[in-house]
Write an enzyme that holds these catalytic residues in place. Structure first.
Site, PDB file in Angstrom:
ATOM      1  N   CYS A 114      27.569  36.965  42.550  1.00 16.10           N
ATOM      2  CA  CYS A 114      26.534  37.152  41.522  1.00 16.10           C
ATOM      3  C   CYS A 114      25.986  35.834  40.994  1.00 16.10           C
ATOM      4  CB  CYS A 114      27.075  37.990  40.383  1.00 16.10           C
ATOM      5  SG  CYS A 114      27.530  39.637  40.931  1.00 16.10           S
ATOM      6  N   HIS A 254      22.356  37.081  34.450  1.00 10.00           N
ATOM      7  CA  HIS A 254      22.728  38.011  35.514  1.00 10.00           C
ATOM      8  C   HIS A 254      22.967  39.402  34.929  1.00 10.00           C
ATOM      9  CE1 HIS A 254      24.610  39.930  38.827  1.00 10.00           C
ATOM     10  NE2 HIS A 254      25.802  39.959  38.256  1.00 10.00           N
ATOM     11  N   ASN A 284      23.130  46.412  39.098  1.00  6.44           N
ATOM     12  CA  ASN A 284      23.532  45.046  39.470  1.00  6.44           C
ATOM     13  C   ASN A 284      23.191  44.818  40.946  1.00  6.44           C
ATOM     14  OD1 ASN A 284      24.835  42.678  40.107  1.00  6.44           O
ATOM     15  ND2 ASN A 284      26.814  43.269  39.228  1.00  6.44           N
TER      16      ASN A 284
HETATM   17  O1  UT7 Z   1      28.596  41.258  38.788  1.00  8.13           O
HETATM   18  C1  UT7 Z   1      29.569  40.351  38.440  1.00  8.13           C
HETATM   19  C2  UT7 Z   1      30.903  40.856  38.275  1.00  8.13           C
HETATM   20  N1  UT7 Z   1      31.065  42.167  37.736  1.00  8.13           N
HETATM   21  C3  UT7 Z   1      31.034  42.413  36.427  1.00  8.13           C
HETATM   22  O2  UT7 Z   1      30.689  41.587  35.619  1.00  8.13           O
HETATM   23  C4  UT7 Z   1      31.511  43.766  35.980  1.00  8.13           C
HETATM   24  C5  UT7 Z   1      32.491  43.630  34.847  1.00  8.13           C
HETATM   25  N2  UT7 Z   1      33.107  44.903  34.436  1.00  8.13           N
HETATM   26  C6  UT7 Z   1      32.418  45.889  33.837  1.00  8.13           C
HETATM   27  O3  UT7 Z   1      31.208  45.807  33.689  1.00  8.13           O
HETATM   28  C7  UT7 Z   1      33.191  47.060  33.292  1.00  8.13           C
HETATM   29  O4  UT7 Z   1      34.564  46.748  33.308  1.00  8.13           O
HETATM   30  C8  UT7 Z   1      32.957  48.377  34.089  1.00  8.13           C
HETATM   31  C9  UT7 Z   1      31.527  48.878  33.838  1.00  8.13           C
HETATM   32  C10 UT7 Z   1      33.199  48.168  35.548  1.00  8.13           C
HETATM   33  C11 UT7 Z   1      33.905  49.454  33.562  1.00  8.13           C
HETATM   34  O5  UT7 Z   1      33.725  49.635  32.180  1.00  8.13           O
HETATM   35  P1  UT7 Z   1      34.985  49.600  31.196  1.00  8.13           P
HETATM   36  O6  UT7 Z   1      34.474  49.840  29.845  1.00  8.13           O
HETATM   37  O7  UT7 Z   1      35.717  48.306  31.423  1.00  8.13           O
HETATM   38  O8  UT7 Z   1      35.817  50.825  31.680  1.00  8.13           O
HETATM   39  P2  UT7 Z   1      37.344  50.877  32.152  1.00  8.13           P
HETATM   40  O9  UT7 Z   1      37.495  50.311  33.513  1.00  8.13           O
HETATM   41  O10 UT7 Z   1      38.205  50.322  31.037  1.00  8.13           O
HETATM   42  O11 UT7 Z   1      37.582  52.434  32.218  1.00  8.13           O
HETATM   43  C12 UT7 Z   1      37.600  53.245  31.027  1.00  8.13           C
HETATM   44  C13 UT7 Z   1      37.714  54.699  31.444  1.00  8.13           C
HETATM   45  C14 UT7 Z   1      38.824  54.947  32.469  1.00  8.13           C
HETATM   46  O12 UT7 Z   1      39.395  56.205  32.200  1.00  8.13           O
HETATM   47  P3  UT7 Z   1      40.798  56.323  31.405  1.00  8.13           P
HETATM   48  O13 UT7 Z   1      41.796  55.568  32.230  1.00  8.13           O
HETATM   49  O14 UT7 Z   1      40.559  55.689  30.065  1.00  8.13           O
HETATM   50  O15 UT7 Z   1      41.037  57.794  31.337  1.00  8.13           O
HETATM   51  C15 UT7 Z   1      38.090  55.030  33.773  1.00  8.13           C
HETATM   52  O16 UT7 Z   1      38.759  55.803  34.728  1.00  8.13           O
HETATM   53  O17 UT7 Z   1      36.511  55.117  32.072  1.00  8.13           O
HETATM   54  C16 UT7 Z   1      36.817  55.698  33.348  1.00  8.13           C
HETATM   55  N3  UT7 Z   1      35.697  55.469  34.249  1.00  8.13           N
HETATM   56  C17 UT7 Z   1      34.642  56.288  34.323  1.00  8.13           C
HETATM   57  N4  UT7 Z   1      34.349  57.434  33.690  1.00  8.13           N
HETATM   58  C18 UT7 Z   1      33.182  58.029  34.004  1.00  8.13           C
HETATM   59  C19 UT7 Z   1      35.520  54.431  35.088  1.00  8.13           C
HETATM   60  N5  UT7 Z   1      34.343  54.561  35.729  1.00  8.13           N
HETATM   61  C20 UT7 Z   1      33.788  55.717  35.288  1.00  8.13           C
HETATM   62  C21 UT7 Z   1      32.592  56.383  35.567  1.00  8.13           C
HETATM   63  N6  UT7 Z   1      32.323  57.526  34.902  1.00  8.13           N
HETATM   64  N7  UT7 Z   1      31.683  55.919  36.464  1.00  8.13           N
END
Ligand code: UT7
Length: 332
Positions: A114, A254, A284
């Site tokens: 990225c 980004h 993204n």
């Molecule tokens: O491009 C350069 C590098 N990449 C980035 O900068 C991305 C950085 N990371 C992020 O943007 C975020 O961490 C994500 C968008 C990937 C995820 O968001 P988050 O707020 O960190 O969610 P999480 O991974 O902490 O997950 C929270 C909950 C989980 O469920 P439980 O364990 O709390 O029951 C996940 O399983 O959300 C769940 N979850 C979803 N639920 C519905 C994860 N993905 C989804 C989804 N829909 N698509």
């Protein structure tokens, strides 16, 4: 001293749009979750299996040349930032040059995920600043849909396909790249990578069966590093150049997650009216996000505007560029 100024911008997005509602039909997710956690509403995804990253690059480069009124043969160097090259080799840059008619250019691919576009912009600028070249094209292109597992809801909602391109030319009025700070830390590789297809895990039936050819991301860990590093490097480049928040016209960050961009703007002390944002429409697009932002906002840009361009991504890689915009976008 000669500076490297952006003199034209262009982009390309596949026609096909996949909305959050479309994803709700194939994985366990909701529009509400995706919107509130990322800011994304839709993304462009290439449907044609015969199209690849270079095809997006060619469209963007052709439009770029048309906008600037130059022949592709005038391009000296073309750098393509991508993690989704058409093939492991040759470089996608070579394919773009051949298909776009940039017959006199040499080129190479740059792999910095990225941050690929800002790495490419800084690299290309060196060739202009030394006086060696007059026309350098930087392409940021990724067809992320080709390395995404559409059964993995944690990654498939985030990424999209897209490409942007910029032309760099010499400027004697001090417009263009003023300064940059770039970093990388390979310890971050554990948290964001693709497991197979390289020399470590060459492609095999096992790597395919075990889904090792897709993006692997530990979202929360990457998120924490992204928020901290993108905010810090953006603030650092301002301090280094004695820029106050009122001196900054635009933050060009980004587009990985709206929450990361908001945190960066807040650390810099700039309000939302100065933050370029299109993540809701494209998701993204990895190396594509920054040139696509400049393309979308071109008409609002004025000669002399101070831009802070920053990124964070796989590697880990991150950095920021302080750039003075070189032309009135509404006249382009
Ligand atoms: O491009 C350069 C590098 N990449 C980035 O900068 C991305 C950085 N990371 C992020 O943007 C975020 O961490 C994500 C968008 C990937 C995820 O968001 P988050 O707020 O960190 O969610 P999480 O991974 O902490 O997950 C929270 C909950 C989980 O469920 P439980 O364990 O709390 O029951 C996940 O399983 O959300 C769940 N979850 C979803 N639920 C519905 C994860 N993905 C989804 C989804 N829909 N698509």
């Amino acid at each position: 001293m000669i500076k490297a100024a952006i003199t034209a911008v262009a982009g390309y997005l596949p026609d096909n749009i996949v909305t959050n509602a479309d994803l709700e039909k194939i994985i366990d997710t909701t529009d509400e979750w995706i919107t509130s956690r990322t800011g994304i509403k839709q993304r462009h995804i290439e449907k044609d299996p015969l199209k690849a990253t270079s095809d997006m690059g060619v469209e963007a480069v052709k439009l770029l040349c048309k906008k600037r009124g130059i022949n592709p043969e005038e391009i000296d160097l073309l750098i393509c930032a991508t993690v989704t090259p058409d093939m492991v080799f040759p470089a996608t840059a070579n394919l773009i040059c051949a298909k776009a008619g940039a017959t006199k250019a040499w080129g190479f691919d740059l792999s910095a995920a990225c941050s690929g576009f800002i790495y490419g912009l800084v690299t290309g600028a060196q060739f202009i600043e030394t006086g060696r070249y007059k026309k350098v094209v930087i392409v940021g292109a990724d067809m992320m849909s080709r390395i995404i597992d559409y059964e993995d809801r944690t990654t498939c909602v985030i990424f999209g396909d897209g490409c942007g391109a910029l032309l760099l030319e010499p400027n004697n009025e001090s417009m263009g790249v003023q300064d940059f700070i770039l970093h990388s830390d390979g310890k971050g590789a554990a948290h964001l990578h693709m497991k197979a297809g390289g020399s470590l895990n060459p492609s095999s039936i096992d790597t395919v069966t075990n889904k090792m050819h897709y993006v692997y991301q530990e979202g929360q860990t990457v998120f924490k590093h992204a928020v901290y590093n993108m905010a810090e490097v953006s603030a650092s480049i301002m301090e280094k150049n004695n820029l106050k928040s009122e001196d900054v016209k635009w933050l060009v960050a980004h587009q990985a997650n709206k929450r990361i961009i908001d945190a960066t703007a807040s650390r810099m002390g700039v309000g939302p009216e100065k933050v370029m944002m299109n993540i809701e429409r494209y998701g993204n697009t990895t190396a594509g996000t920054i040139p696509l932002l400049l393309w979308d906002y071109e008409k609002q840009l004025k000669k002399g505007d101070n831009l802070i361009i920053s990124a964070f991504g796989g590697g880990f890689t991150w950095g920021a560029i302080y750039l003075k915009w070189a032309y009135d976008g509404d006249k382009a």
